[in-house]
Design a protein around this motif. Sequence first.
Motif, short mmCIF file in Angstrom:
data_model
loop_
_atom_site.label_atom_id
_atom_site.label_comp_id
_atom_site.label_asym_id
_atom_site.label_seq_id
_atom_site.Cartn_x
_atom_site.Cartn_y
_atom_site.Cartn_z
N ALA A 118 0.83 -1.19 0.00
CA ALA A 118 0.00 0.00 0.00
C ALA A 118 0.87 1.25 0.00
N ALA A 119 0.33 2.31 -0.57
CA ALA A 119 1.04 3.59 -0.64
C ALA A 119 0.27 4.66 0.11
N GLU A 120 1.00 5.42 0.90
CA GLU A 120 0.42 6.56 1.63
C GLU A 120 1.12 7.80 1.08
N VAL A 121 0.35 8.74 0.55
CA VAL A 121 0.93 9.79 -0.28
C VAL A 121 0.92 11.17 0.35
N HIS A 122 0.44 11.30 1.58
CA HIS A 122 0.28 12.64 2.12
C HIS A 122 1.17 12.97 3.31
N LYS A 123 1.51 11.98 4.11
CA LYS A 123 2.17 12.26 5.38
C LYS A 123 3.70 12.28 5.25
N SER A 124 4.32 12.94 6.18
CA SER A 124 5.79 12.98 6.22
C SER A 124 6.32 11.90 7.16
N TYR A 125 5.43 11.09 7.70
CA TYR A 125 5.83 10.03 8.61
C TYR A 125 5.06 8.75 8.26
N ILE A 126 5.57 7.62 8.69
CA ILE A 126 4.93 6.35 8.36
C ILE A 126 3.92 5.98 9.45
N VAL A 127 2.89 5.28 9.01
CA VAL A 127 1.81 4.88 9.89
C VAL A 127 1.51 3.40 9.69
N GLU A 128 0.86 2.82 10.68
CA GLU A 128 0.52 1.40 10.58
C GLU A 128 -0.98 1.15 10.50
N VAL A 129 -1.72 2.22 10.29
CA VAL A 129 -3.16 2.10 10.20
C VAL A 129 -3.56 2.00 8.74
N GLY A 130 -4.22 0.92 8.39
CA GLY A 130 -4.53 0.67 7.00
C GLY A 130 -5.38 1.75 6.34
N ARG A 131 -6.31 2.31 7.07
CA ARG A 131 -7.19 3.29 6.47
C ARG A 131 -6.48 4.59 6.13
N GLU A 132 -5.26 4.75 6.61
CA GLU A 132 -4.46 5.95 6.28
C GLU A 132 -3.79 5.81 4.92
N TYR A 133 -3.80 4.62 4.35
CA TYR A 133 -3.14 4.41 3.07
C TYR A 133 -4.10 4.69 1.93
N ASP A 134 -3.54 5.20 0.84
CA ASP A 134 -4.37 5.70 -0.25
C ASP A 134 -4.53 4.73 -1.41
N TYR A 135 -3.53 3.93 -1.66
CA TYR A 135 -3.57 3.01 -2.79
C TYR A 135 -3.15 1.62 -2.33
N TRP A 136 -3.77 0.62 -2.94
CA TRP A 136 -3.53 -0.77 -2.56
C TRP A 136 -3.32 -1.63 -3.79
N GLY A 137 -2.48 -2.64 -3.63
CA GLY A 137 -2.34 -3.65 -4.65
C GLY A 137 -3.41 -4.71 -4.52
N GLN A 138 -3.36 -5.69 -5.42
CA GLN A 138 -4.36 -6.76 -5.43
C GLN A 138 -4.02 -7.88 -4.47
N GLY A 139 -2.79 -7.94 -4.05
CA GLY A 139 -2.39 -8.95 -3.07
C GLY A 139 -1.71 -10.15 -3.70
N THR A 140 -0.90 -10.81 -2.90
CA THR A 140 -0.24 -12.04 -3.30
C THR A 140 -0.29 -13.03 -2.14
N GLN A 141 -0.59 -14.28 -2.45
CA GLN A 141 -0.80 -15.29 -1.41
C GLN A 141 0.51 -15.90 -0.95
N LEU A 142 0.68 -15.94 0.36
CA LEU A 142 1.78 -16.68 0.96
C LEU A 142 1.19 -17.79 1.81
N THR A 143 1.65 -19.00 1.56
CA THR A 143 1.23 -20.13 2.36
C THR A 143 2.47 -20.78 2.95
N VAL A 144 2.48 -20.91 4.27
CA VAL A 144 3.61 -21.52 4.97
C VAL A 144 3.12 -22.84 5.54
N SER A 145 3.71 -23.91 5.10
CA SER A 145 3.31 -25.24 5.56
C SER A 145 4.13 -25.66 6.77
N SER A 146 3.50 -26.41 7.65
CA SER A 146 4.19 -26.85 8.86
C SER A 146 4.92 -28.16 8.65
#
Length: 125
Positions: A97-125
């Motif tokens: 995700a990209a956040e385009v307005h702030k001068s600092y980084i945040v961990e709140v998803g709703r603060e981000y402006d653009y998102w990718g479609q995602g990629t699946q990671l599966t970790v087997s035990s």
Amino acid sequence: QVQLTESGGGLVQAGGSLRLSCAASGGTFRRYNMGWFRQASGKEREFVAAIKWTGGSTLYADSVKGRFTISRDNAKNTVDLQMNSLKPEDTAVYYCAAEVHKSYIVEVGREYDYWGQGTQLTVSS
């Protein structure tokens, strides 16, 4: 309009490593704070890591600290997530995700402006 495309997901055994990459197009990537989030099946999306537009500051979720490393290449318009010592609980769809307005980084998803479609990671035990 900023477009983000993740790649690098797949199936890996517990204890293994994988590197995710996110390529950005449109906009001015070097000015954007970038983040990685993940969403496991049946769970809410959660913050994983973020990196400031300068590359000089990073932030990690406690669950991945010491195992994951976020990095960026402003010349290539990419942000990567190196994941080591993977655990089954890391299984999720990973989004950048990209956040385009702030001068600092945040961990709140709703603060981000653009998102990718995602990629699946599966970790087997």
